[in-house]
Structures are given as structure tokens and as C-alpha cells.
Design a protein around this motif. Structure first.
Motif, PDB file in Angstrom:
ATOM      1  N   ARG A 471     -48.615  34.205 -22.239  1.00 36.60           N
ATOM      2  CA  ARG A 471     -49.045  35.344 -21.416  1.00 36.60           C
ATOM      3  C   ARG A 471     -48.574  36.660 -22.020  1.00 36.60           C
ATOM      4  NH1 ARG A 471     -47.542  33.608 -15.317  1.00 36.60           N
ATOM      5  NH2 ARG A 471     -45.517  33.263 -16.325  1.00 36.60           N
ATOM      6  N   LEU A 472     -48.914  36.864 -23.289  1.00 37.23           N
ATOM      7  CA  LEU A 472     -48.537  38.061 -24.023  1.00 37.23           C
ATOM      8  C   LEU A 472     -49.743  38.951 -24.263  1.00 37.23           C
ATOM      9  CD1 LEU A 472     -46.316  36.426 -26.818  1.00 37.23           C
ATOM     10  CD2 LEU A 472     -45.523  37.427 -24.663  1.00 37.23           C
ATOM     11  N   ARG A 478     -48.563  39.817 -31.838  1.00 33.96           N
ATOM     12  CA  ARG A 478     -48.369  40.197 -33.238  1.00 33.96           C
ATOM     13  C   ARG A 478     -46.897  40.318 -33.586  1.00 33.96           C
ATOM     14  NH1 ARG A 478     -52.691  41.765 -36.172  1.00 33.96           N
ATOM     15  NH2 ARG A 478     -54.664  42.086 -35.082  1.00 33.96           N
ATOM     16  N   MET A 479     -46.112  40.912 -32.701  1.00 31.46           N
ATOM     17  CA  MET A 479     -44.688  41.053 -32.954  1.00 31.46           C
ATOM     18  C   MET A 479     -44.012  39.676 -33.040  1.00 31.46           C
ATOM     19  SD  MET A 479     -41.769  43.070 -30.767  1.00 31.46           S
ATOM     20  CE  MET A 479     -41.813  41.862 -29.446  1.00 31.46           C
ATOM     21  N   LEU A 480     -44.372  38.784 -32.133  1.00 30.24           N
ATOM     22  CA  LEU A 480     -43.801  37.434 -32.146  1.00 30.24           C
ATOM     23  C   LEU A 480     -44.148  36.711 -33.434  1.00 30.24           C
ATOM     24  CD1 LEU A 480     -42.397  35.064 -30.669  1.00 30.24           C
ATOM     25  CD2 LEU A 480     -44.638  34.474 -29.708  1.00 30.24           C
ATOM     26  N   LYS A 481     -45.360  36.905 -33.917  1.00 34.14           N
ATOM     27  CA  LYS A 481     -45.840  36.166 -35.083  1.00 34.14           C
ATOM     28  C   LYS A 481     -45.318  36.734 -36.396  1.00 34.14           C
ATOM     29  CE  LYS A 481     -50.099  34.464 -37.225  1.00 34.14           C
ATOM     30  NZ  LYS A 481     -51.528  34.180 -37.017  1.00 34.14           N
ATOM     31  N   PHE A 482     -45.229  38.071 -36.494  1.00 32.83           N
ATOM     32  CA  PHE A 482     -44.955  38.675 -37.793  1.00 32.83           C
ATOM     33  C   PHE A 482     -43.601  39.379 -37.902  1.00 32.83           C
ATOM     34  CE2 PHE A 482     -49.671  38.805 -37.414  1.00 32.83           C
ATOM     35  CZ  PHE A 482     -49.956  37.934 -38.452  1.00 32.83           C
ATOM     36  N   ARG A 483     -42.782  39.402 -36.842  1.00 36.09           N
ATOM     37  CA  ARG A 483     -41.533  40.145 -36.881  1.00 36.09           C
ATOM     38  C   ARG A 483     -40.622  39.646 -37.998  1.00 36.09           C
ATOM     39  NH1 ARG A 483     -39.742  44.894 -35.672  1.00 36.09           N
ATOM     40  NH2 ARG A 483     -40.657  44.782 -33.586  1.00 36.09           N
ATOM     41  N   ARG A 484     -40.557  38.359 -38.204  1.00 38.16           N
ATOM     42  CA  ARG A 484     -39.675  37.782 -39.237  1.00 38.16           C
ATOM     43  C   ARG A 484     -40.483  37.226 -40.411  1.00 38.16           C
ATOM     44  NH1 ARG A 484     -33.950  38.281 -38.725  1.00 38.16           N
ATOM     45  NH2 ARG A 484     -33.341  38.082 -36.545  1.00 38.16           N
ATOM     46  N   GLN A 485     -41.632  37.791 -40.677  1.00 34.69           N
ATOM     47  CA  GLN A 485     -42.544  37.193 -41.638  1.00 34.69           C
ATOM     48  C   GLN A 485     -42.025  37.201 -43.069  1.00 34.69           C
ATOM     49  OE1 GLN A 485     -46.188  39.357 -42.405  1.00 34.69           O
ATOM     50  NE2 GLN A 485     -45.315  41.263 -41.590  1.00 34.69           N
ATOM     51  N   HIS A 486     -41.051  38.055 -43.393  1.00 38.69           N
ATOM     52  CA  HIS A 486     -40.540  38.109 -44.759  1.00 38.69           C
ATOM     53  C   HIS A 486     -39.243  37.314 -44.934  1.00 38.69           C
ATOM     54  CE1 HIS A 486     -43.591  41.001 -45.709  1.00 38.69           C
ATOM     55  NE2 HIS A 486     -43.165  41.855 -44.788  1.00 38.69           N
ATOM     56  N   GLU A 487     -38.788  36.669 -43.878  1.00 39.54           N
ATOM     57  CA  GLU A 487     -37.556  35.879 -43.955  1.00 39.54           C
ATOM     58  C   GLU A 487     -37.910  34.401 -43.905  1.00 39.54           C
ATOM     59  OE1 GLU A 487     -34.016  37.940 -41.811  1.00 39.54           O
ATOM     60  OE2 GLU A 487     -35.798  38.412 -40.630  1.00 39.54           O
ATOM     61  N   MET A 488     -37.092  33.615 -44.592  1.00 40.72           N
ATOM     62  CA  MET A 488     -37.352  32.177 -44.658  1.00 40.72           C
ATOM     63  C   MET A 488     -36.031  31.422 -44.556  1.00 40.72           C
ATOM     64  SD  MET A 488     -39.272  29.989 -47.669  1.00 40.72           S
ATOM     65  CE  MET A 488     -40.696  31.076 -47.594  1.00 40.72           C
ATOM     66  N   THR A 489     -35.897  30.580 -43.550  1.00 37.77           N
ATOM     67  CA  THR A 489     -34.757  29.687 -43.315  1.00 37.77           C
ATOM     68  C   THR A 489     -33.493  30.437 -42.897  1.00 37.77           C
ATOM     69  OG1 THR A 489     -35.636  28.045 -44.864  1.00 37.77           O
ATOM     70  CG2 THR A 489     -33.310  27.866 -44.300  1.00 37.77           C
ATOM     71  N   ILE A 490     -33.101  31.484 -43.641  1.00 42.91           N
ATOM     72  CA  ILE A 490     -31.889  32.253 -43.334  1.00 42.91           C
ATOM     73  C   ILE A 490     -32.296  33.562 -42.674  1.00 42.91           C
ATOM     74  CG2 ILE A 490     -29.818  33.318 -44.276  1.00 42.91           C
ATOM     75  CD1 ILE A 490     -30.086  31.412 -46.672  1.00 42.91           C
ATOM     76  N   LEU A 491     -31.686  33.864 -41.515  1.00 43.78           N
ATOM     77  CA  LEU A 491     -32.035  35.055 -40.760  1.00 43.78           C
ATOM     78  C   LEU A 491     -30.850  36.008 -40.676  1.00 43.78           C
ATOM     79  CD1 LEU A 491     -33.891  33.381 -37.750  1.00 43.78           C
ATOM     80  CD2 LEU A 491     -34.894  34.238 -39.871  1.00 43.78           C
ATOM     81  N   GLY A 492     -31.141  37.296 -40.795  1.00 45.32           N
ATOM     82  CA  GLY A 492     -30.126  38.313 -40.593  1.00 45.32           C
ATOM     83  C   GLY A 492     -29.841  38.498 -39.117  1.00 45.32           C
ATOM     84  N   PRO A 493     -28.888  39.392 -38.756  1.00 51.49           N
ATOM     85  CA  PRO A 493     -28.563  39.634 -37.345  1.00 51.49           C
ATOM     86  C   PRO A 493     -29.805  40.016 -36.548  1.00 51.49           C
ATOM     87  CG  PRO A 493     -26.951  40.671 -38.786  1.00 51.49           C
ATOM     88  CD  PRO A 493     -28.042  40.179 -39.673  1.00 51.49           C
ATOM     89  N   MET A 494     -29.905  39.454 -35.366  1.00 48.14           N
ATOM     90  CA  MET A 494     -31.084  39.671 -34.534  1.00 48.14           C
ATOM     91  C   MET A 494     -31.105  41.089 -34.000  1.00 48.14           C
ATOM     92  SD  MET A 494     -32.843  36.810 -34.366  1.00 48.14           S
ATOM     93  CE  MET A 494     -33.770  36.897 -32.857  1.00 48.14           C
TER      94      MET A 494
END
Length: 503
Positions: A471-472, A478-494
Motif C-alpha cells: 500500500r505504497l 521507488r524509494m524502497l526498490k532503489f534506495r540501496r541499489q548501489h550496495e551489495m551484501t554489506i550495508l552502511g549505517p541506516m
């Protein structure tokens, strides 16, 4: 004509046999297939997980072994067992074999390990003949220790160091020696539900020497535990044979046969070698040079895999089993599969990198997280995972199929946590310290499905599927799908933000 037909049939059979061996050894089965059997009790559920500490310690002359409780319901459900060894310098872990395959991770120190594969030749050999000078200097009957050792031969021995993963197939005899200056610490995980184990759905260690204290968790019945019985002493397999028959079978006298049965040896499973263990093997510098040479080779040579197009050649038994590597280092930053600029990294050790993993049907991964870093939420599609914390501290959350939190807690060095197949997990390092661990998986090629980042399942879905599922709005999807699109496996601080601020 008949001879030609016979030759054609023989060649076909040879190719089929060799192809079957190659398929078994080098990943012929689907990643979704498993050689495991369910061994847990009926009604087994993973509704409440717990971080476990060692529950029992066995002290020996040259070290100790700590056991993580086998009676834990989750460990029984997954069919895995774990123990931690500490071997003092110049300590020898006596020869033994297990009913289940296992992986051993070297937490600290270095050493030498020998494995004995039935039917493999003794490739570490000295010269068969003495020179005339040696014959004159050491006549028959008056040999020195040096000459006796020069006439020794044995199967290949392996040097190991901190960060190595060592694969040990079921039933293969192995021994271990600490030739370093500090205690050698190792973590060993057994997969008792593997199809190679047809004995009992739990780990069993068979010793070839010494007397051994048996931990309480290995009692067969609850009645024995409630009777207050003293811990029994296990003996080597030689102890159960008739002494006369054993002496005849070995071609030795009765006195030596009794010595092999070691009925009055209080040293336990780990013993001191006061003068240091001496054997025929390359020097450490030679092995380092060989390792550097192997790292420059193509992958199929580096990890002991046959050359492409050569897998169906003859002599494959010697090629695949006897010469196969049993260890590889998983702790070197240069071998990381994922690495970021802050120094966090993830390294995997599966059958593609170490083909013997197809024999033990297990794999491992090494994760080092810097402070406040995260691993993307994920689940393993085809295996259980046993997490062993090697240092630091972090928070781990695990969620089951009902969306219920079955574990949410801080984990610290020395603890283990079982993460069941398909359960979603989220891991984060503490704000003030790093968090690193080793995971042992019950599949040689584990498959992971991620929830965040470039490889996430959310990123692979159409935007409108996300919109109607959660229900977005289009912008939120778009934000949910692409916010972390350049990161893989390891994530920086949220990022700390409210959804409404982006509408």
C-alpha cells in the motif's frame, strides 16, 4: 569386428564411470538437492532460538575440548554438533575419525594435520636405498634415529594457519599437531544428518589411541544421567579386540598389542611431544612459495580441480581423492568476495573454490563488519547455518515463517547460533566495536536470497507489485526498490527518516 565392439563398449563404460565421479566431486547436483536426512524429533519446531555457550569442558594433558550442548532441541532438529579445541604448543591431537563429515576453522595459531584416505599412496617418501657411505656408517642393526626417519613414508600432511577452513570427510582418519608458539584454537562443526552418516543421528568420534573422557551429553539414556554415574572413559578401537588376535593380525608380540590398547593411559585425547614431532614434509618456506605459485594459477588448478576437458581421464581416483586439497584460507582480505571502503568484508568457501566441499556436503563463510555496519537481511534457501562469533559484538535478529521474532539479542565472542533454513536474519555490528564471525552451512553451494541492495528480491519486482503489496505510493515504491541499489551484501549505517518526509 567383435574386438572392435568390445573396445567401444569398454570406452563407453569408462567415460560413464569417470563422468559420474566428476559429477559427484565437482558439483554435478542441483543446489536445491541435498544429501541430508531429517534427524530431529517429531514435531520439531524452530520457535525459540538461543545463543549457546560451551556447556562442558574436557581437560587433557596437552589441551582441552569444549562441547556445545548436543541436547539443545534446535541443534538436534538441524542435525549439527559443535565443539572447540585448544591444543598447546608441541601438543598432538591423537588419531581419530568421525561418523559425520565436519569443517574445522582455525581461530588461532598454526599446525600440521595428517589425513589418511584409504587406498591412496604414501606419497611422502624418503630414498629407498642407502648410499655406500651410509651403509658403512650405519650398519644393519645399529641404525640411528635419523636413518630410521629417512626410511619412513606416509600420506601427505598439510600445514595450516589462522583463518584456514579444513574439510574432513566422514570416516577419514586425521591427527593434528601444534608446531607453533601459541595455543592452537579451532572450531569444529559436524553435520550428523549428512547421508554419509548411517550410524546414529548424532556425532560420534572414534579414537585410535589413548583413553578419553566421554561428555555427559553422549550418555545414551536419561536413566544413566539421573543415576549420578561418573563419566565413563572411552578407549581406542584397539581396546575392544582380543589381545592375542590383535597381536596376530598386526604381526607383533602380545606386549606391543597391549600397549596399543592403551588401557592405562591418563593423558587423554591430546598429548605432549616433548622433543617435537619430526616427520618427512616440505619446510614452511617451501610451502609458502608453493602457495604463492598456486594463487597465480587458474582456478581449476589452484583449488585442485581437474583441467577442463580432462575430467574423464584415467587415474581419476588418485586425482580426485588422493591429491585433493582439504583446506583453504578464508580470512585473507585479498580473498574476500565482497569488500567495501571501510574494511568490512565477506568471503565464501564453497565447492566452486574448494571441490572437497562436495564430498563433505558443507560450506563456510567469513564475515568481518566494522562498527555500526550491517549485513543485508537474507535467508538461506537450501541449508541451515551455524554462526560462530570469533570476535567483537553485534545484534542478531531471526524471524520465522509466521513473521515472529524467534531470536533478538546481542552476541559475543565464543557463542554459536543456529539459523534454520529459510528463516530471515539481520545482523549489525555494535556502535563501539567490530563484529566478526564464521558460518558453517549444511550445503556445499548455499544459496542466499537478500532483501536489500543490488541483488534484493524487492529490487527484482515490478514497482506496482510493491505498491499493491505494501500500500505504497509510486514514489515510496521507488524509494524502497532503489534506495540501496548501489550496495551489495554489506550495508552502511541506516538513514533515520520518516516515510512521510519523502512524499
Amino acid at each position: 569386428m567383435a574386438a572392435s565392439s568390445l573396445l567401444s563398449v569398454s570406452l563407453c563404460l569408462l567415460i560413464l564411470c569417470q563422468g559420474s565421479l566428476a559429477q559427484m566431486m565437482f558439483g554435478g547436483q542441483s543446489p536445491w538437492q541435498s544429501m541430508r536426512t531429517f534427524s530431529g524429533p517429531r514435531g520439531c519446531r524452530f520457535d525459540r532460538l538461543a545463543a549457546l555457550n560451551p556447556s562442558q569442558r574436557m581437560q587433557f594433558e596437552a589441551g582441552m575440548t569444549e562441547y556445545y550442548e548436543w541436547d539443545n532441541e534446535m541443534m538436534q532438529c538441524a542435525g549439527v554438533a559443535a565443539c572447540r579445541h585448544m591444543l598447546e604448543p608441541r601438543g598432538l591431537m591423537l588419531p581419530q575419525y568421525n561418523n559425520a563429515p565436519s569443517l574445522m576453522y582455525i581461530v588461532q595459531g598454526r599446525g600440521i594435520m595428517g589425513t589418511v584416505f584409504p587406498g591412496c599412496p604414501d606419497t611422502y617418501q624418503s630414498f629407498q636405498q642407502q648410499s655406500e657411505t651410509e651403509q658403512a656408517e650405519f650398519p644393519m642393526g645399529g641404525e640411528s634415529w635419523r636413518q630410521q626417519m629417512m626410511r619412513d613414508e606416509h600420506q601427505k600432511v598439510h600445514r595450516f594457519k589462522q583463518g584456514d577452513i579444513i574439510a574432513l570427510p566422514a570416516g577419514v582418519t586425521y591427527w593434528c599437531y601444534n608446531d607453533g608458539d601459541v595455543p592452537m584454537v579451532s572450531m569444529q562443526v559436524y553435520d550428523a544428518s549428512n547421508a554419509a552418516n548411517q550410524l546414529v543421528p548424532r556425532e560420534r568420534r572414534f579414537f585410535m589411541a589413548g583413553m578419553h573422557k566421554m561428555p555427559q551429553r553422549m550418555f545414551e539414556t536419561e536413566q544413566q544421567q539421573t543415576m549420578g554415574m561418573m563419566q565413563p572413559m572411552g578407549q581406542s578401537i584397539f581396546a575392544g579386540f582380543d589381545t592375542q588376535m590383535l597381536a596376530e593380525a598386526l604381526g607383533v608380540n602380545v606386549e606391543m598389542a597391549r600397549q596399543l590398547q592403551t588401557q592405562n593411559d591418563p593423558r587423554g585425547e591430546m598429548v605432549f611431544v616433548k622433543e617435537g614431532l619430526r616427520m618427512l614434509m616440505p619446510s614452511r618456506s617451501q610451502e609458502m612459495q608453493q602457495q604463492e605459485f598456486e594463487e597465480s594459477m587458474p582456478r581449476w588448478q589452484q583449488y585442485g580441480e581437474p583441467m577442463p576437458g580432462m575430467r574423464n581421464m584415467t587415474n581419476s581416483l588418485d586425482e580426485m581423492f588422493c591429491m585433493m586439497k582439504i583446506r583453504s584460507n578464508i580470512d585473507m582480505p585479498s580473498r574476500a568476495d565482497y569488500f567495501n571502503q571501510r574494511g568490512s568484508r565477506v568471503a565464501m568457501m564453497n565447492s566452486q573454490k574448494l571441490p572437497i566441499m562436495n564430498v563433505v556436503q558443507m560450506s563456510a563463510s567469513r564475515v568481518v563488519l566494522q562498527r555500526n555496519m550491517m549485513i543485508t537481511p537474507y535467508w538461506h534457501m537450501n541449508c541451515h547455518s551455524l554462526m560462530y562469533v570469533t570476535g567483537g559484538q553485534g545484534r542478531v535478529q531471526v524471524v520465522n515463517h509466521r513473521g515472529q521474532t524467534v531470536f533478538d539479542g546481542q552476541m559475543r565472542q565464543g557463542q554459536i547460533l543456529l539459523i534454520p533454513q529459510n528463516y530471515a536474519v539481520l545482523k549489525r555490528a555494535a556502535e563501539n566495536q567490530m563484529f566478526h564471525w564464521v558460518s558453517f552451512m549444511t550445503n556445499p553451494n548455499p544459496m542466499k536470497s537478500q532483501l536489500v541492495g543490488k541483488e534484493s528480491v524487492l529490487r527484482a519486482m515490478p514497482l506496482q507489485v510493491l505498491m499493491y503489496s505494501y500500500r505504497l505510493s509510486m514514489e515510496q515504491a521507488r524509494m524502497l526498490k532503489f534506495r540501496r541499489q548501489h550496495e551489495m551484501t554489506i550495508l552502511g549505517p541506516m538513514y533515520q527518516m520518516q516515510m512521510g518526509s519523502n512524499e
